[in-house]
Scaffold this motif. Sequence first.
Motif, short mmCIF file in Angstrom:
data_model
loop_
_atom_site.label_atom_id
_atom_site.label_comp_id
_atom_site.label_asym_id
_atom_site.label_seq_id
_atom_site.Cartn_x
_atom_site.Cartn_y
_atom_site.Cartn_z
N ASP A 189 0.82 -1.22 0.00
CA ASP A 189 0.00 0.00 0.00
C ASP A 189 0.86 1.28 0.00
OD1 ASP A 189 -2.60 1.32 0.03
OD2 ASP A 189 -2.04 1.92 2.06
N HIS A 193 1.10 3.99 -3.08
CA HIS A 193 0.82 5.43 -2.94
C HIS A 193 1.97 6.25 -3.49
CE1 HIS A 193 -2.93 5.52 -0.74
NE2 HIS A 193 -2.49 4.62 0.11
N HIS A 235 -8.17 -4.11 -1.07
CA HIS A 235 -8.55 -3.17 -2.14
C HIS A 235 -7.43 -3.07 -3.15
CE1 HIS A 235 -5.84 -0.23 -0.32
NE2 HIS A 235 -6.41 -0.47 0.85
N HIS A 237 -5.78 -0.17 -6.28
CA HIS A 237 -5.20 1.18 -6.30
C HIS A 237 -5.52 1.84 -7.63
CE1 HIS A 237 -2.52 3.04 -3.30
NE2 HIS A 237 -2.62 1.87 -2.70
N HIS A 340 -6.85 4.98 -3.18
CA HIS A 340 -7.93 4.01 -3.17
C HIS A 340 -9.06 4.61 -2.36
CE1 HIS A 340 -6.47 2.85 0.88
NE2 HIS A 340 -5.28 3.08 0.34
ZN LIG Z 1 -3.55 3.22 1.41
#
Ligand SMILES: [Zn+2]
Length: 397
Positions: A189, A193, A235, A237, A340
């Motif tokens: 994650d 980003h 999730h 991205h 996200h």
């Molecule tokens: Zn995140």
Amino acid sequence: MKPVLTFFFDALKPESLEYMPFLNSFAYKRRMRSELGHSVTCHPSMYSGVHPNKHLQWFIWKYDPVGTPFKWARVFKYLGLFDNVGSRYFLHKYTRTFREENTAWFGVPWMVNLPLKYWPYFNVVEDRSWDEPGYLKHYPTAFDILRSHNVDFEVVGMKKGAGNEFTQIGQHKFTRIRPWTYFFLGSIDPFSHKYTQTGPETIERMHKLDQLVETKYKEYSQHVSDFDVFVFSDHGHIKVDKRVDIHRHFKQHGSNLYRFIHLIEANYARFWFRTDKERAIVEHILSTLESGFILTPEHLHRYNIEMPDNRYGDMILLLERGGVFTKTIWGFNRRQMSMHGYLPDYLDSDGLFLSQRTLIKGIHVELVDILPTLLNSLGLPTPNYVDGRVLWKPSTE
Ligand SMILES: [Zn+2]
């Protein structure tokens, strides 16, 4: 009962499996439909088996003037002069009020671009870590349920500040196999980003984590012959392609965002109104913001996020895919390349679910399916309030 081995990835989409040959070799693959929100929405759904409209955790911050840890900041209603990013940081760091125990992943963060006079309206939703007893107020988590049945488990990789996956998971030794082993892989994650999910740095990281999972899987297999294994993420991205300055937008309409009680997060703008007039002004200004839309009751129903009160906002605007706000409570969003928390309908919002055991038919599974699937492997019944399903194909089918 079978021992269960699970690997969780924070933010991994099915399309990335092409960079992860071991994970890609899993026999059964599904797309994971995410919740409408961020990690703080997804984790409770995974661990409790119920959607946000039951577990009631949607954002990190909620409107809670009674329970707020920022009562001391009420004085800033009259001391506007001292209120800037520097003094906010200083006060957050040095005020004793903040030292109360909060073991949640995000703790009690400070709100960069929010005047101190508004801090006393807000409180953090999470007060402890996901695996601690009583994490949710109204539903037990998988960890609570296993504890109540005296079923042992271990969580590896979730300790903040204890090093990355290669330290925490890489050095883990299988001295005693517990009924449930949960490996938590958190770095895709932040990499996504920073570099996007398809950036070379992220792909390199995925490749290494794939090898780490393969190593741990093989070590585990030497200790246990019959077990269930599944890999899941919460999730996907979406690449940032638009930065929205909502402050400027309010100014262009002859107003000032700071006049209203609000919270701006990555891609959400939330408002609480003291008068009908405030509502009318904000609604008008937001309706002219082309890159976002106000969530309607239909959205709340469709994504299972209806709330019993206005704790998360009287009005909530979500940006269209790829949009982020420039000045948020988290900072200035200059370096976020990917985000996200957009509508779960976009395929790029999807996480994944992989297993070696036959799954029920379908393209999508949901985060709320994790709990019943885990309990089923461990020989425990699914509580009847649970929204999710057991994903294993029944042997009689
Ligand atoms: Zn995140």
